[in-house]
Design a protein around this motif. Structure first.
Motif, short mmCIF file in Angstrom:
data_model
loop_
_atom_site.label_atom_id
_atom_site.label_comp_id
_atom_site.label_asym_id
_atom_site.label_seq_id
_atom_site.Cartn_x
_atom_site.Cartn_y
_atom_site.Cartn_z
N GLN A 424 -8.72 37.25 22.09
CA GLN A 424 -8.07 36.96 20.81
C GLN A 424 -7.95 35.48 20.48
OE1 GLN A 424 -4.56 39.63 20.19
NE2 GLN A 424 -5.04 40.29 22.26
N GLY A 425 -7.87 34.64 21.49
CA GLY A 425 -7.69 33.21 21.23
C GLY A 425 -6.33 32.90 20.67
N GLY A 426 -6.20 31.84 19.91
CA GLY A 426 -4.92 31.46 19.32
C GLY A 426 -4.04 30.71 20.30
N PHE A 427 -2.75 30.68 19.94
CA PHE A 427 -1.77 29.99 20.80
C PHE A 427 -1.24 30.96 21.85
CE2 PHE A 427 -0.11 26.63 17.52
CZ PHE A 427 -1.38 26.06 17.49
N LEU A 428 -1.18 30.51 23.09
CA LEU A 428 -0.60 31.32 24.15
C LEU A 428 0.72 30.69 24.57
CD1 LEU A 428 -3.80 32.08 26.24
CD2 LEU A 428 -2.73 33.41 24.44
N ARG A 429 1.80 31.46 24.38
CA ARG A 429 3.13 30.94 24.67
C ARG A 429 3.60 31.49 26.01
NH1 ARG A 429 8.14 31.31 20.63
NH2 ARG A 429 7.78 33.51 21.01
N ARG A 447 -10.65 26.36 29.76
CA ARG A 447 -10.90 25.45 28.63
C ARG A 447 -9.74 25.41 27.64
NH1 ARG A 447 -16.08 27.00 25.98
NH2 ARG A 447 -15.66 25.20 24.68
N ALA A 448 -8.60 25.97 28.04
CA ALA A 448 -7.41 25.86 27.20
C ALA A 448 -6.52 24.77 27.79
CB ALA A 448 -6.64 27.18 27.16
N SER A 449 -5.95 23.95 26.91
CA SER A 449 -5.10 22.87 27.41
C SER A 449 -3.65 23.10 26.99
CB SER A 449 -5.59 21.52 26.91
OG SER A 449 -5.70 21.53 25.51
N LEU A 450 -2.76 22.43 27.68
CA LEU A 450 -1.34 22.54 27.34
C LEU A 450 -1.12 21.70 26.10
CD1 LEU A 450 1.59 22.08 29.91
CD2 LEU A 450 1.80 22.07 27.44
N ARG A 451 -0.90 22.36 24.98
CA ARG A 451 -0.75 21.63 23.71
C ARG A 451 0.59 20.94 23.62
NH1 ARG A 451 -4.65 19.98 23.54
NH2 ARG A 451 -4.11 19.06 21.53
N CYS A 452 1.63 21.63 23.93
CA CYS A 452 2.95 21.00 23.91
C CYS A 452 4.01 21.93 24.49
CB CYS A 452 3.35 20.63 22.48
SG CYS A 452 3.72 22.02 21.40
N GLN A 470 11.46 30.82 38.16
CA GLN A 470 12.32 31.00 37.00
C GLN A 470 12.48 29.68 36.24
OE1 GLN A 470 13.29 34.11 36.50
NE2 GLN A 470 14.54 33.82 34.65
N THR A 471 12.34 29.74 34.90
CA THR A 471 12.44 28.50 34.13
C THR A 471 12.80 28.80 32.69
OG1 THR A 471 11.27 26.52 33.43
CG2 THR A 471 9.99 28.53 33.55
N ASP A 472 13.39 27.83 32.00
CA ASP A 472 13.58 28.02 30.56
C ASP A 472 12.65 27.11 29.77
OD1 ASP A 472 14.80 25.64 31.12
OD2 ASP A 472 16.84 26.30 30.58
N ARG A 473 11.71 26.52 30.49
CA ARG A 473 10.73 25.67 29.82
C ARG A 473 9.61 26.53 29.24
NH1 ARG A 473 8.11 21.75 33.55
NH2 ARG A 473 7.10 20.34 32.09
N ILE A 474 9.26 26.27 27.99
CA ILE A 474 8.20 27.02 27.32
C ILE A 474 7.02 26.09 27.07
CG2 ILE A 474 7.65 28.43 25.29
CD1 ILE A 474 9.93 29.51 27.04
N ALA A 475 5.83 26.63 27.21
CA ALA A 475 4.64 25.82 26.90
C ALA A 475 3.70 26.61 26.00
CB ALA A 475 3.92 25.43 28.18
N ILE A 476 2.94 25.87 25.20
CA ILE A 476 1.90 26.51 24.40
C ILE A 476 0.55 25.99 24.86
CG2 ILE A 476 0.83 26.60 22.10
CD1 ILE A 476 3.66 26.65 20.95
N PHE A 477 -0.29 26.93 25.24
CA PHE A 477 -1.66 26.59 25.62
C PHE A 477 -2.61 27.06 24.53
CE2 PHE A 477 0.32 26.34 29.73
CZ PHE A 477 -0.47 25.48 30.49
N ALA A 478 -3.72 26.36 24.36
CA ALA A 478 -4.74 26.79 23.42
C ALA A 478 -6.02 26.00 23.65
CB ALA A 478 -4.27 26.58 21.98
N ARG A 479 -7.09 26.56 23.18
CA ARG A 479 -8.31 25.74 23.08
C ARG A 479 -8.07 24.76 21.95
NH1 ARG A 479 -12.05 30.47 24.55
NH2 ARG A 479 -11.91 30.33 26.82
N ALA A 480 -8.53 23.55 22.13
CA ALA A 480 -8.18 22.52 21.14
C ALA A 480 -9.37 21.62 20.80
CB ALA A 480 -7.03 21.66 21.67
N TYR A 481 -9.28 21.03 19.61
CA TYR A 481 -10.28 20.04 19.22
C TYR A 481 -9.96 18.71 19.85
CZ TYR A 481 -12.47 23.20 16.04
OH TYR A 481 -13.15 24.27 15.52
#
Length: 481
Positions: A424-429, A447-452, A470-481
């Motif tokens: 599916q691609g897109g943002f992975l949270r 080939r997906a990087s940690l966007r923020c 266990q963590t409350d930190r969230i990250a978004i990964f995605a393929r990026a330009y």
RNA sequence: CGGGGUGUGGCGCAGUUUGGUAGCGCGCAGCGUUUGGGACGCUGAAGUCAGAGGUUCAAGUCCUCUCACCCCGACCA
């Protein structure tokens, strides 16, 4: 169907290049990796520039201009900074036919030379905060380039501010991030995620980097603006100091933030479709195009007179309007032509309209018959047209937001991560407690990087999708330009 | 820097295998007919076939070298 534009689904990258060519936004230059921005593309950039510049002024900044050439030694004063930029520097070693005593770097960014000047300008806490922005070109030697998204030379703005305290500087960093988000959302109709960059992805020389991340129509992420808290790193390197109320010498805390011509690429790839460009009304060089239509010569005068009248009404109402008087093109050609160029609203005026003192409105964001409204009374246009432009602006943001949300997936394991990314691609949270090494490995393998690390999220705490911790930190990964 | 590909009117390409008058589509110019979703006819302009060297009676085509650009990977606003 636009035969000169490759469908997005077939090859998104080709589609992007086709749109840029067909809409006459830009062209490759004779110099590899550099592009020529054509008038239509430049008008779009000017509107982006004006929207940002207005916001900078509103938040207390002044514009200034610093030199293109920077002494090599300046960059070397901040260790992490020079290390980060060294591979992509263009360096001038000869001037006037003679070898230079000290090589000059063509600015890749201006923290150093601005820091040098700030050290001279700032003496007292009364000189703070110092809030300056510059509009400039910068050069970064890139291996692989793409029009607007990554070129060796690009246009941007870089804001540079100095503050008395860390808290104030950090608050300003966040404030400018909000300014960027406000511009992206309200002017460019691009929904963005505000977040912090990981240690690995942050700006060379920053304490912390903030970003607005946008999702393109193919699900890839595009970093569309960054705001950096530089701590006292550059202040120490350039001796940017002030005397406080107690006559004690202190280092300033600085920030820097930038948005570039990449934003043009973001607009193209967020809103564009297989017909071509779709521009949000606030940024569109032409907001309304009038296409006159007639069959018999006798009809021409009446049609043109009404077109003229409508044009002047809209101009008076503050609408950017263009009348297409080309005599050698059919209306059908013009419809497609302006749709390809992304003009948000078209007004068709033919003999039938003249007869009933009305026009046809056609929205670019709702293609075909669905977007057409017949028999709109001429007298209502000064109200109707601005309203419809506002409606289009809102609809484009809503569409882009819906697509972004539909393509944002929460995943809880690395297997699921890889599967969803592939299918599916897109943002992975995800919940994220990994290390920089983990991050590098994920990028290597997927080939997906940690966007923020997004500033706001409703996920709460949970186990890291990679480490299980266990963590409350969230990250978004995605393929990026 | 590694792998792949392409260089022929402004743009996109065919022609190269098997050497023999430089072609097609689009665009451009002129004239006419057209115009509510990408019109058509006629006429015309425009090419050192990426460059250099070689083979040959003859090279866009065969051989050698050089250059440029594009695509895919490693770095990145």
């Amino acid at each position: 169907m636009a035969e000169s534009i490759t469908p997005q689904r077939e090859d998104f990258s080709r589609w992007y290049l086709d749109v840029i060519r067909e809409a006459e936004l830009a062209e490759n230059s004779p110099v590899r990796g550099s592009m020529v921005i054509r008038p239509y593309g430049y008008e779009l950039w000017e509107n982006i520039r004006d929207g940002l510049d207005r916001r900078f002024k509103e938040t207390g900044h002044k514009n200034a201009y610093f030199p293109l050439f920077i002494p090599m030694s300046f960059l070397q004063k901040e260790a992490e900074h020079v290390e980060g930029f060294a591979p992509e520097l263009a360096v001038v070693t000869i001037g006037g036919g003679k070898e230079l005593d000290e090589p000059l770097v063509v600015r890749p960014t201006s923290e150093t030379i601005i820091g040098h000047m700030y050290a001279r300008w700032i003496q007292s806490y009364r000189d703070l905060p110092l809030l300056i922005n510059q509009w400039a070109n910068v050069v970064r030697w890139e291996m692989r380039t793409r029009p607007f998204l990554r070129t060796m030379e690009f246009l941007w703005q870089e804001g540079h501010t100095a503050h008395a305290t860390a808290e104030e500087a950090l608050a300003h960093t966040r404030r400018m991030l909000d300014v960027y988000a406000d511009f992206a959302i309200n002017d460019a109709a691009i929904p963005v995620v505000r977040g912090v960059k990981s240690e690995r992805e942050k700006f060379a020389g920053a304490v912390a980097s903030y970003t607005i991340e946008a999702m393109m129509a193919n699900g890839w992420a595009l970093q569309s603006g960054t705001s950096h808290y530089l701590g006292d790193n550059f202040s120490r390197a350039f001796e940017i100091k002030y005397l406080d109320e107690n006559n004690e010498s202190r280092y300033c805390h600085t920030t820097s933030w930038g948005v570039s011509t990449r934003m043009v690429g973001a607009v193209i790839m967020t809103h564009g479709d297989d017909q071509g460009l779709r521009l949000p009304p606030k940024l569109a060089p032409t907001q309304v195009v009038i296409v006159p239509i007639w069959r018999k010569e006798a009809e021409q005068a009446g049609v043109l007179a009404l077109a003229e009248r409508v044009e002047s009404m809209l101009k008076t109402a503050g609408v950017r309007v263009h009348k297409d008087l080309r005599m050698d093109q059919t209306p059908g050609f013009k419809f497609n032509d302006w749709e390809m160029r992304g003009v948000p609203l078209r007004i068709e005026i033919g003999p039938r309209d003249v007869a009933q003192n009305a026009v046809v409105l056609a929205r670019r964001d709702r293609p075909g018959r669905e977007g057409k409204t017949m028999g709109v009374p001429v007298d209502s246009l000064t109200e109707q047209v601005p309203n419809m432009l506002a409606e289009i602006q809102a609809a484009m943001l809503a569409d882009a937001t819906a697509r972004r949300d539909a393509n944002t997936h929460d995943v809880t394991s690395y297997d699921e991560f890889k599967r969803v990314l592939d299918e599916q691609g897109g943002f992975l949270r995800v919940h994220w407690a990994g290390s920089s090494e983990d991050e590098a490995r994920i990028q290597d393998e997927t080939r997906a990087s940690l966007r923020c690390l997004p500033l706001e999220s409703d996920l709460g705490s949970g186990p890291c999708f990679l480490t299980g911790q266990q963590t409350d930190r969230i990250a978004i990964f995605a393929r990026a330009y």
